[in-house]
Design a protein around this motif. Structure first.
Motif, short mmCIF file in Angstrom:
data_model
loop_
_atom_site.label_atom_id
_atom_site.label_comp_id
_atom_site.label_asym_id
_atom_site.label_seq_id
_atom_site.Cartn_x
_atom_site.Cartn_y
_atom_site.Cartn_z
N LEU A 22 0.87 -1.12 -0.17
CA LEU A 22 -0.11 0.16 -0.14
C LEU A 22 0.88 1.24 -0.08
O LEU A 22 2.05 1.34 0.64
N SER A 23 0.15 2.33 -0.39
CA SER A 23 0.93 3.64 -0.71
C SER A 23 1.43 4.26 0.66
O SER A 23 2.66 4.53 0.73
N TYR A 31 -7.10 -5.00 -3.22
CA TYR A 31 -6.64 -3.80 -3.41
C TYR A 31 -7.85 -3.11 -4.64
O TYR A 31 -8.30 -3.91 -5.57
N PHE A 32 -8.17 -2.04 -4.56
CA PHE A 32 -8.99 -1.49 -5.72
C PHE A 32 -8.00 -0.78 -6.64
O PHE A 32 -7.55 0.55 -6.28
N VAL A 126 -8.93 6.63 -3.68
CA VAL A 126 -9.18 5.63 -2.67
C VAL A 126 -8.81 6.43 -1.47
O VAL A 126 -7.74 7.26 -1.32
N THR A 128 -7.19 5.23 2.12
CA THR A 128 -6.67 4.04 3.29
C THR A 128 -6.31 4.83 4.45
O THR A 128 -7.02 5.28 5.12
N ARG A 156 -11.45 2.72 2.26
CA ARG A 156 -11.18 1.17 2.73
C ARG A 156 -11.42 0.98 4.00
O ARG A 156 -11.16 -0.24 4.61
#
Ligand SMILES: O=P(O)(O)OC[C@H]1O[C@H](OP(=O)(O)OP(=O)(O)O)[C@H](O)[C@@H]1O
Ligand SMILES: O=C(O)c1cc(=O)[nH]c(=O)[nH]1
Length: 186
Positions: A22-23, A31-32, A126, A128, A156
């Motif tokens: 993830l970032s 994951y989208f 997104v 997160t 998320r």
């Protein structure tokens, strides 16, 4: 395409299973890949209409500018301002916050920077941790703007939404949350 169809589009085209980085650090088992949706006109058009018909009217004060962090906000913002122009609605300009200032040319950090004092609707694909939105909000605030609200395609449900709401004292609206995808439970 109404919300139900947008949800199905994301489930069919964007939802990836398997361990993935993830970032904001760490890993997840899903994951989208929302770029597959925001680079598809079939999804992007109703998404823009959601922003114009449901998100912007719910905000007070009303947004005067769309903004957000590249790359997530780029296509969403472009679609929203194009639909607004086609539909004769007022939200026809966007500013995009780069990950770092250009090193040549305009040396801009914010593309299409507008006169200070705009009420910005910050968009992103997104949420997160909320870190990428927070970065854009901080730069927009530093440029003299206000955060009218924040909108994302997916929350998320990892705590980012609540963090952003508190930090910027602004509503955060997500089209869908992780819980809208029972596919994730197997
Ligand atoms: O809420 P966060 O923890 O910040 O995570 C969400 C961010 O992660 C992804 O971007 P990424 O960093 O992959 O960059 P990109 O959009 O430029 O591909 C996504 O597009 C969001 O911007
Ligand atoms: O946290 C992230 O980096 C992230 C999660 C996700 O589902 N999709 C995405 O593009 N980024």
């Amino acid at each position: 395409m109404k919300h139900k169809k947008m949800r199905q589009f994301l489930a069919d085209h964007c939802l990836l299973a398997g361990e993935i980085q993830l970032s904001g650090g760490g890993t997840a088992n899903f994951y989208f890949d929302c770029k597959r949706a925001t680079l598809n006109g079939e999804f992007l058009t109703p998404l823009a209409d959601w922003l114009l018909d449901e998100v912007a009217p719910a905000l007070s004060p009303s947004p005067t500018l769309i903004g957000g962090p590249t790359l997530g906000a780029d296509f969403i913002a472009a679609a929203a301002i194009m639909r607004a122009t086609q539909r004769n609605l007022p939200l026809c300009r966007a500013s995009i916050v780069r990950k770092e200032a250009k090193k040549h040319g305009t040396k801009s950090l914010i593309e299409n920077e507008q006169p200070s004092g705009q009420q910005v609707l910050v968009v992103e694909d997104v949420i997160t941790t909320g870190g990428s939105i927070a970065y854009a909000c901080d730069e927009l605030l530093a440029a003299g703007h206000k955060i009218a609200g924040i909108a994302a395609i997916i929350d998320r449900e990892a705590g980012g939404k609540q963090k952003l709401e508190t930090q910027y004292n602004a509503p955060v609206m997500a089209l869908f949350t992780k819980s809208d995808f029972p596919e994730l439970n197997g």
